[in-house]
Design a protein around this motif. Sequence first.
Motif, PDB file in Angstrom:
ATOM      1  N   ILE A  86     -33.866 -35.649 -24.859  1.00  0.00           N
ATOM      2  CA  ILE A  86     -33.570 -34.877 -25.758  1.00  0.00           C
ATOM      3  C   ILE A  86     -35.179 -34.650 -26.289  1.00  0.00           C
ATOM      4  O   ILE A  86     -36.033 -32.946 -26.109  1.00  0.00           O
ATOM      5  CB  ILE A  86     -33.313 -34.935 -26.763  1.00  0.00           C
ATOM      6  N   ARG A  87     -36.511 -35.220 -25.665  1.00  0.00           N
ATOM      7  CA  ARG A  87     -37.667 -35.787 -25.931  1.00  0.00           C
ATOM      8  C   ARG A  87     -38.355 -34.663 -24.669  1.00  0.00           C
ATOM      9  O   ARG A  87     -39.914 -34.070 -25.414  1.00  0.00           O
ATOM     10  CB  ARG A  87     -37.831 -37.283 -26.250  1.00  0.00           C
ATOM     11  N   SER A  88     -37.766 -35.071 -22.888  1.00  0.00           N
ATOM     12  CA  SER A  88     -38.850 -34.741 -22.476  1.00  0.00           C
ATOM     13  C   SER A  88     -38.456 -33.530 -21.288  1.00  0.00           C
ATOM     14  O   SER A  88     -39.350 -33.547 -20.728  1.00  0.00           O
ATOM     15  CB  SER A  88     -39.721 -35.833 -21.764  1.00  0.00           C
ATOM     16  N   SER A  89     -36.926 -33.002 -21.250  1.00  0.00           N
ATOM     17  CA  SER A  89     -36.054 -32.617 -20.134  1.00  0.00           C
ATOM     18  C   SER A  89     -37.086 -31.375 -19.953  1.00  0.00           C
ATOM     19  O   SER A  89     -37.201 -30.533 -19.396  1.00  0.00           O
ATOM     20  CB  SER A  89     -34.928 -33.046 -20.440  1.00  0.00           C
ATOM     21  N   ARG A  90     -36.403 -30.274 -21.354  1.00  0.00           N
ATOM     22  CA  ARG A  90     -36.700 -28.760 -20.712  1.00  0.00           C
ATOM     23  C   ARG A  90     -38.150 -28.389 -20.395  1.00  0.00           C
ATOM     24  O   ARG A  90     -39.134 -28.758 -21.410  1.00  0.00           O
ATOM     25  CB  ARG A  90     -36.163 -27.735 -22.445  1.00  0.00           C
ATOM     26  N   PRO A  91     -38.337 -27.665 -19.188  1.00  0.00           N
ATOM     27  CA  PRO A  91     -39.504 -27.095 -19.724  1.00  0.00           C
ATOM     28  C   PRO A  91     -39.736 -26.160 -20.532  1.00  0.00           C
ATOM     29  O   PRO A  91     -39.649 -25.857 -21.354  1.00  0.00           O
ATOM     30  CB  PRO A  91     -39.085 -26.368 -18.256  1.00  0.00           C
ATOM     31  N   ALA A  92     -41.377 -26.441 -20.496  1.00  0.00           N
ATOM     32  CA  ALA A  92     -42.209 -25.832 -21.649  1.00  0.00           C
ATOM     33  C   ALA A  92     -43.420 -25.485 -21.642  1.00  0.00           C
ATOM     34  O   ALA A  92     -44.670 -24.625 -21.610  1.00  0.00           O
ATOM     35  CB  ALA A  92     -42.614 -26.994 -23.082  1.00  0.00           C
ATOM     36  N   GLY A  93     -43.233 -24.496 -20.103  1.00  0.00           N
ATOM     37  CA  GLY A  93     -44.673 -23.370 -19.733  1.00  0.00           C
ATOM     38  C   GLY A  93     -44.639 -23.640 -18.053  1.00  0.00           C
ATOM     39  O   GLY A  93     -44.311 -24.479 -17.458  1.00  0.00           O
ATOM     40  N   ARG A  94     -46.322 -23.672 -17.919  1.00  0.00           N
ATOM     41  CA  ARG A  94     -46.394 -23.650 -16.519  1.00  0.00           C
ATOM     42  C   ARG A  94     -47.015 -25.260 -16.495  1.00  0.00           C
ATOM     43  O   ARG A  94     -47.946 -25.679 -16.860  1.00  0.00           O
ATOM     44  CB  ARG A  94     -47.916 -22.710 -16.548  1.00  0.00           C
ATOM     45  N   PRO A  95     -46.678 -25.780 -14.988  1.00  0.00           N
ATOM     46  CA  PRO A  95     -47.481 -27.625 -14.864  1.00  0.00           C
ATOM     47  C   PRO A  95     -48.470 -26.955 -14.117  1.00  0.00           C
ATOM     48  O   PRO A  95     -48.816 -25.883 -13.830  1.00  0.00           O
ATOM     49  CB  PRO A  95     -45.944 -27.585 -13.623  1.00  0.00           C
ATOM     50  N   PHE A  96     -49.471 -28.069 -14.417  1.00  0.00           N
ATOM     51  CA  PHE A  96     -50.511 -27.803 -13.915  1.00  0.00           C
ATOM     52  C   PHE A  96     -51.615 -29.220 -13.041  1.00  0.00           C
ATOM     53  O   PHE A  96     -51.269 -30.691 -13.443  1.00  0.00           O
ATOM     54  CB  PHE A  96     -52.041 -27.347 -14.900  1.00  0.00           C
ATOM     55  N   VAL A  97     -52.475 -28.685 -12.316  1.00  0.00           N
ATOM     56  CA  VAL A  97     -53.273 -30.229 -11.940  1.00  0.00           C
ATOM     57  C   VAL A  97     -54.250 -30.379 -12.824  1.00  0.00           C
ATOM     58  O   VAL A  97     -55.045 -29.511 -12.733  1.00  0.00           O
ATOM     59  CB  VAL A  97     -53.427 -30.375 -10.163  1.00  0.00           C
ATOM     60  N   HIS A  98     -54.698 -31.456 -13.061  1.00  0.00           N
ATOM     61  CA  HIS A  98     -56.144 -31.537 -13.654  1.00  0.00           C
ATOM     62  C   HIS A  98     -56.965 -33.517 -13.259  1.00  0.00           C
ATOM     63  O   HIS A  98     -55.867 -34.158 -13.280  1.00  0.00           O
ATOM     64  CB  HIS A  98     -56.189 -31.520 -15.188  1.00  0.00           C
ATOM     65  N   GLU A  99     -57.403 -33.267 -12.315  1.00  0.00           N
ATOM     66  CA  GLU A  99     -58.403 -34.146 -11.966  1.00  0.00           C
ATOM     67  C   GLU A  99     -57.058 -35.062 -10.639  1.00  0.00           C
ATOM     68  O   GLU A  99     -57.266 -36.199 -10.658  1.00  0.00           O
ATOM     69  CB  GLU A  99     -58.924 -35.607 -12.607  1.00  0.00           C
ATOM     70  N   GLY A 100     -56.953 -33.823  -9.813  1.00  0.00           N
ATOM     71  CA  GLY A 100     -56.156 -34.406  -9.133  1.00  0.00           C
ATOM     72  C   GLY A 100     -54.677 -35.591  -9.597  1.00  0.00           C
ATOM     73  O   GLY A 100     -53.619 -35.788  -8.772  1.00  0.00           O
ATOM     74  N   ARG A 101     -53.690 -35.153 -10.516  1.00  0.00           N
ATOM     75  CA  ARG A 101     -53.001 -35.415 -10.962  1.00  0.00           C
ATOM     76  C   ARG A 101     -52.512 -34.236 -11.804  1.00  0.00           C
ATOM     77  O   ARG A 101     -52.252 -33.784 -11.995  1.00  0.00           O
ATOM     78  CB  ARG A 101     -53.116 -36.359 -12.827  1.00  0.00           C
TER      79      ARG A 101
END
Length: 589
Positions: free
Chosen positions: A477-492
Motif C-alpha cells: 500500500i506504500r509504494s505500488s500505485r504509479p505516481a508520475g513519469r519514471p526517469f533515469v538519473h545518473e544511470g539509475r
Amino acid sequence: MTSLSGAAAAAPPLRFGIMCSGTSFAAWQARCIENLLELPGVEAALLIVDDNPSPQRPLAEKLRQRFASPTTLWRIYQRAFLKSGSPATWPVDLGPKLSHVPVLRCVTKQVGKYTQRFFPKDLEAIGSHDLDFILRFGFNIIRGEILTVPRYGVWSFHHGDPERYRGAPPALWEIHNREHVTGAVLQRLTDGLDAGIILQRGYFKTNASSYVRSRDQLFFGGADWPAKVCVDIRNGRADYVDAPPLATKAPIYRDPANRQLLRFLSNQARSRITDQFASLFRHQQWGVGVIDAPVHEVVGLSGGKALSHPVRWLSEPSGRFLADPFAIEHVADGGTKLTIVAEDFDWSSNIGRISAVESTNSGTFGDPRLLMNFPFHMSYPFLFRHDERWYCVPETNEAREVCLYAFDPATLAWEKEATLLRNRRIVDSTLVHHDGVWWLFGTDEEQGANLKLHLWYADDLKGPWQPHPANPVKTDIRSSRPAGRPFVHEGRFYRPSQDCSRSYGGAVTLNLIRKLTPTEFEEEPVSSLGPAPGGPYPDGLHTVCGIGGRTVIDARRDVFIRQAFNAALSRKGAGLLRRLGKKPPVGTR
C-alpha cells in the motif's frame, strides 16, 4: 493470475500437498488452492489430514475459560462478529475439486504445549508422493524432519509483519497500537520459532474502523502468493526459497485481555466515527503546481531536502479541481511553452475529464481547456514522447480498457492509435521504454487500486502486450500505485509511486528499480515526498512529473465541498435503505 514463461510450461509438474483437517477450507485458503490448481504444471498430490483427537477438558476448566478468563471478551467478540461476518473465513467445500487426491490421515507426536512432530511411518508415506512443497492449512507448530521431506519445504502464512508482530490474533494488534500498515508473509518453515524463510511479503492499509475488513483483506490479499512462488520456481527465479531464515526479536502477541480488547474496540469506534465525519465534511481538493527545478532535485536525489523549492500553484477552476498533471515543453510563439495536461474533476457531475493548461509568454497560465470528455471518469493522462511524437494514455478503468492516443501539442488535438489492454480495470497506466522493451505499470481496481502493482511488456508500443509472469509483482500500500513519469538519473532508473498507507494520495514514494526483465522485477524505496505542512495544500501529494528543468506536482487540502457532502449523504441514505430491504431512489449512486 500469474503465468508461466514458455520454457517453464514444458517442465515436469510441481506436486504439492496440503496439511488440513479435511476438504472444507476457509474461503481465503480455498482461493489459494484454486489459484494453484488453475496454474498449468502444478497439481495437488496429497491431502495430509490432521487425525489427532480433540483435547478433552474438564467442565470446570471450560466454564472458567468461558466466564472467568482474562480473554472472555475476546471469545465473545469472536463468536458475535467474526464467525459469521468474515467472508474470508466462510467455509468452502473443495471436495469435488480434490476428489482425485490421495488422503493420508496422520496422528502426530505432541512435544510441549504447541509443537507437533510426525512419526517415521507417516514421514515415509509422505515422502513416497515426491512432493515439491506442502501448504500448511492445518496442524499446529510443525517441527522436525517433515520440514525437509518436500523439495521446497513446508509453506505457511503469517498474517502480520514478523519483524514487528509475532503471535496472534492476525491484524488485531495493529489496530490496538494504531498502526497505519499491517504486514503479512508467506514463509518456508524452519525448526526455529518465527524464523521462516520469507517467500512473499505484502503490506496492507490497516482498516482501523473495521477489524473484519482489515483482516479479510490480509487473508485474501495473499491468496495468490503460493502460485507466484510456483511460477518463480518454474521460471528458475526462486533462489529466495533457500535464503537465510528471518531473524526477528519482535514481541510475541497473544489473545487480548479484556482491558486490551476494550482499548481495541475504542480505537475501532473512534476510527469509524472519524471516517464517517470525513466522508461528509472533509473532501479532497487538489491543486497543480510548477517547480522551476529538475525532478531529481525535487525528490531529493541531489543531496538537498525533498520539495525544498518554491511552488507556483495554478489557480483553481470554480467548482472543480485539477490533479494528475503531466507536462510537455514545445516551441511556440518564439519561445518554449509549457503545456500541462491533467484530470479536470467536476464536483457537480462527480466525473473527471482531461483538460490542458498552457503557459503564456509571461510565465503565467491560462484557464483549463477541455480536451477529452467521455461518459465515464478519466484521469492520470500519462504523456510520453516516442519517435518524435507525443502520446497519451489516460486512465479509463471504468471503460475496462487501456488506450493509446497520439497528441499534437500545437493544436491540442487527439487521435486514438490503439487499444493496449482490454477487459481490465487498470489504474494509472504508466509506460516506459527500457532496455529495448516497452513496459506498462499499473494497479488493478478490482484487486485494490492502491495495493498490487502489475506489469506488462511488449516489443512494439502498440503491442501485443504480455502480462509479466510474476503478476502482481508487488503488494504494498506504500509504494505500488504509479505516481508520475519514471526517469533515469545518473544511470539509475526511478519510479514514483503513491503512498496510500495513511490516506489516498498521502505522499509519493520514490522507488529505485533494481531488476526489470520479462521474468524478474525488483525495486526498493529510496525516498519519500510529502506535502508542505504550511503550504496551501498540506494534506497530500500524489503526482510528480519532470520535464526538462521543471517539475509539475499536485497536492491536496481537505475541505468541505457542498456537492461532495450531498453525494455522500445520498450514498449513505441509499445504503441504509438497502439494509432495511427497501429500494433506493432512481439515480442514487
